[in-house]
Design a protein around this motif. Structure first.
Motif, short mmCIF file in Angstrom:
data_model
loop_
_atom_site.label_atom_id
_atom_site.label_comp_id
_atom_site.label_asym_id
_atom_site.label_seq_id
_atom_site.Cartn_x
_atom_site.Cartn_y
_atom_site.Cartn_z
N MET A 1 0.82 -1.20 0.00
CA MET A 1 0.00 0.00 0.00
C MET A 1 0.86 1.26 0.00
N TYR A 2 1.88 1.32 0.90
CA TYR A 2 2.65 2.54 1.05
C TYR A 2 3.94 2.55 0.24
N THR A 3 4.25 1.48 -0.48
CA THR A 3 5.56 1.39 -1.14
C THR A 3 5.76 2.50 -2.17
N HIS A 4 4.75 2.79 -3.01
CA HIS A 4 4.89 3.85 -4.00
C HIS A 4 5.01 5.21 -3.33
N PHE A 5 4.31 5.40 -2.24
CA PHE A 5 4.35 6.67 -1.52
C PHE A 5 5.76 6.99 -1.05
N PHE A 6 6.49 5.95 -0.59
CA PHE A 6 7.86 6.14 -0.10
C PHE A 6 8.91 5.80 -1.16
N ASN A 7 8.48 5.58 -2.42
CA ASN A 7 9.40 5.24 -3.52
C ASN A 7 10.22 3.99 -3.21
N LEU A 8 9.55 2.96 -2.69
CA LEU A 8 10.21 1.69 -2.37
C LEU A 8 9.86 0.66 -3.43
N THR A 9 10.74 -0.30 -3.61
CA THR A 9 10.48 -1.36 -4.59
C THR A 9 9.63 -2.48 -4.01
N GLN A 10 9.66 -2.66 -2.68
CA GLN A 10 8.84 -3.66 -2.02
C GLN A 10 8.75 -3.30 -0.54
N PRO A 11 7.80 -3.89 0.19
CA PRO A 11 7.70 -3.58 1.63
C PRO A 11 8.98 -3.98 2.36
N PRO A 12 9.58 -3.08 3.11
CA PRO A 12 10.87 -3.39 3.73
C PRO A 12 10.79 -4.18 5.02
N PHE A 13 9.61 -4.28 5.62
CA PHE A 13 9.53 -4.90 6.95
C PHE A 13 8.61 -6.11 6.98
N SER A 14 8.57 -6.84 5.89
CA SER A 14 7.83 -8.10 5.89
C SER A 14 8.49 -9.07 6.86
N ILE A 15 7.68 -9.87 7.55
CA ILE A 15 8.25 -10.85 8.48
C ILE A 15 8.63 -12.15 7.78
N ALA A 16 8.39 -12.24 6.45
CA ALA A 16 8.83 -13.41 5.70
C ALA A 16 10.35 -13.42 5.65
N PRO A 17 10.99 -14.59 5.74
CA PRO A 17 12.46 -14.67 5.78
C PRO A 17 13.10 -14.47 4.41
N ASP A 18 12.97 -13.28 3.84
CA ASP A 18 13.55 -12.95 2.54
C ASP A 18 15.07 -12.80 2.69
N PRO A 19 15.88 -13.62 1.99
CA PRO A 19 17.34 -13.54 2.17
C PRO A 19 17.93 -12.21 1.74
N ARG A 20 17.22 -11.43 0.91
CA ARG A 20 17.75 -10.13 0.51
C ARG A 20 17.85 -9.18 1.69
N TYR A 21 17.06 -9.42 2.72
CA TYR A 21 17.03 -8.51 3.86
C TYR A 21 17.86 -9.03 5.03
N LEU A 22 18.67 -10.02 4.78
CA LEU A 22 19.47 -10.61 5.85
C LEU A 22 20.34 -9.55 6.52
N PHE A 23 20.21 -9.40 7.81
CA PHE A 23 21.02 -8.46 8.60
C PHE A 23 21.72 -9.25 9.70
N MET A 24 23.03 -9.22 9.67
CA MET A 24 23.80 -9.98 10.65
C MET A 24 24.47 -9.02 11.63
N SER A 25 23.93 -8.94 12.83
CA SER A 25 24.57 -8.14 13.88
C SER A 25 25.76 -8.93 14.41
N ASP A 26 26.51 -8.31 15.33
CA ASP A 26 27.64 -9.03 15.93
C ASP A 26 27.15 -10.29 16.64
N ARG A 27 25.98 -10.21 17.26
CA ARG A 27 25.44 -11.38 17.96
C ARG A 27 25.09 -12.49 16.96
N HIS A 28 24.48 -12.10 15.84
CA HIS A 28 24.12 -13.10 14.83
C HIS A 28 25.38 -13.76 14.25
N ARG A 29 26.42 -12.97 14.02
CA ARG A 29 27.66 -13.53 13.48
C ARG A 29 28.30 -14.50 14.48
#
Length: 520
Positions: free
Chosen positions: A1-29
């Motif tokens: 719904m809001y993706t075009h409003f913020f000029n995004l290509t897709q929703p950034p905060f989906s809870i689906a485990p999309d590997p493109r959004y993988l974020f590894m903090s020091d704890r995760h590493r």
């Protein structure tokens, strides 16, 4: 719904485990390092626990991508099984022919024969069990018995248990003491720190294509961290709802009030004031969106088809991402490679000092991919390689892949793979104006003040100043307005990031990171 409003290509905060959004903090590493250590140690059990939404599945998926080739892998994600069902699942995961006699002994014998055959071929077997807190004591004991088969050097079956904190309580029970003694590596995955929360939000927005002024200003990070408790899944829920709230209120920047409303909606926290719900407003927006969608159907066919065709062409032309290269042990070769992109050959000595003699300045940051998108210039990245650090030059970046250069060889890698190795630290160059000073005092004069005045006038489409300028209150206000418009900290101070953006918008020739960037 809001993706075009913020000029995004897709929703950034989906809870689906999309590997493109993988974020590894020091704890995760560190958690990932424990899993990889367990696989290479020849031991029996490895334990990874963490709160709901802490990122255990993220670590597990990253681990599955890095399992050595000689390892056969089995993965069980629904462990509410009886002993016999568990053994059947193990046989299915390792493609073991099921015995004709459906008995526990028949399954165990088949598994043991398979493990011995694999050992003879030099292969290891790793069984990963997710949501392991759902295992019964009897099933855990059967797993222990499966790991009894061993050589003088290693167990023939290694088991990785991933679960919620109650799994640790279960394994502390005296009846499971024998299994607990076989756990060679344990790690409890905690929540993100405040700084990591800010980097996490910025990373996901950057992967979704955000540019310009950030939708989540840095000043909101402490509140996001407090409301979400630093748990990635809670951050996703909170920020997704906050973007919806900003969209409904027709503002391109989330405010503290919007964030608090979002928290009360998704968490239903008692301490939150009960705000006016967005449901009815969102319903109205959805109706408007439906009308807009219907209107789009009436647009010329060419206008609709063009973005899809461009997207397909881009996808077809994209190189297949490969593994992240190891990189240089020292940063110096990478810094010299970066200088070459600026048409410079650095003299012997410390790279930043050598660059300064050629009117280049070093800028070091720790903002990850989001900040690099904002800076839009190649940079030397610090990559994690186990306990060691390596260095490579990031030369290109788009929505789903990056291009790294090591010794002149280019490597296209996925954003997810890069995020797993990139610790967020980078060094880049920028070209300083003549007589640049690190600090310009209020009311100061000089060649650098004149340069700033000329660049601002160029952007404002005003006449270039004909005389020496003062860094006075009026110029500071103009500078603040420019910084705010560009998503920079509006402090009225001329720092490296302000100079970089003035250079870019002023047409100064310098290497860029985003090949298709268009200036407004």
């Amino acid at each position: 719904m809001y993706t075009h409003f913020f000029n995004l290509t897709q929703p950034p905060f989906s809870i689906a485990p999309d590997p493109r959004y993988l974020f590894m903090s020091d704890r995760h590493r560190e958690a990932l390092a424990h899993l990889l250590f367990g696989v290479g140690s020849g031991g029996g059990f490895v334990l990874l626990t963490g709160e709901i939404g802490a990122g255990k599945t993220t670590v597990c998926r990253c681990f599955l991508e890095q399992v050595p080739e000689h390892c056969e892998l089995g993965y069980i994600f629904n462990p509410r099984l009886s002993v016999e069902e568990l053994l059947q699942s193990v046989c299915e995961e390792f493609h073991i022919a099921l015995p004709a006699s459906a008995s526990v002994k028949g399954y165990v014998d088949a598994i043991n024969r398979y493990l011995l055959d694999c050992h003879a071929q030099g292969k290891n077997n790793v069984l990963v069990i997710d949501e392991a807190q759902n295992l019964s004591a009897g099933v855990l004991e059967q797993l222990r018995l499966l790991t009894n088969l061993e050589t003088s050097e290693r167990k023939l079956l290694q088991v990785i248990l991933i679960g919620q904190p109650e799994l640790r309580t279960m394994l502390a029970d005296p009846s499971l003491e024998q299994l607990a003694q076989r756990i060679i590596a344990r790690y409890h995955l905690g929540s993100l720190s405040e700084d990591e929360t800010g980097s996490y939000v910025s990373h996901r927005m950057a992967v979704a294509g955000a540019s310009g002024a950030p939708a989540f200003p840095p000043a909101l990070t402490p509140l996001i961290h407090r409301l979400s408790k630093g748990v990635p899944r809670r951050i996703n829920l909170l920020c997704d709802r906050a973007l919806l709230g900003a969209y409904v209120e027709n503002t391109h920047q989330v405010t503290r009030a919007i964030l608090r409303k979002a928290a009360s909606e998704v968490f239903n926290d008692d301490e939150m004031p009960a705000p006016k719900r967005w449901a009815m407003l969102a319903g109205g927006v959805l109706a408007g969106a439906a009308i807009s969608a219907a209107a789009l159907q009436l647009m010329p066919v060419k206008q609709q088809a063009k973005p899809a065709a461009a997207s397909a062409a881009t996808k077809a032309a994209a190189p297949v991402p490969v593994a992240v290269p190891v990189g240089h042990e020292s940063a110096e070769p990478a810094m010299r490679e970066l200088a070459a992109l600026w048409g410079q050959t650095l003299a012997a000595g410390e790279p930043c000092e050598a660059a300064q003699r050629q009117e280049l300045r070093c800028h070091q940051g720790k903002g990850g991919l989001y900040e690099l998108r904002q800076l839009d210039r190649p940079a030397v990245l610090t990559l994690r390689d186990g306990a060691a650090t390596r260095h490579a030059v990031l030369v290109a970046l788009d929505d789903d892949k990056a291009t790294l250069s090591v010794g002149g060889a280019k490597h296209a890698v996925s954003i997810a793979s890069l995020a797993a190795r990139f610790d967020g630290s980078f060094t880049t160059f920028w070209r300083a104006p003549r007589a640049f000073r690190d600090y310009v005092p209020a009311g100061g004069q000089g060649a650098d003040v004149d340069w700033i005045a000329a660049k601002l006038a160029q952007l404002e489409r005003a006449a270039a100043p004909a005389q020496a300028q003062l860094f006075d209150v009026r110029m500071q206000e103009r500078l603040r307005a420019f910084q705010a418009a560009q998503g920079l900290k509006p402090d009225g101070m001329a720092g490296p990031r302000t100079y970089m953006r003035l250079n870019q918008l002023g047409g100064v020739a310098e290497p860029r990171l985003l090949a298709d960037r268009k200036e407004n």
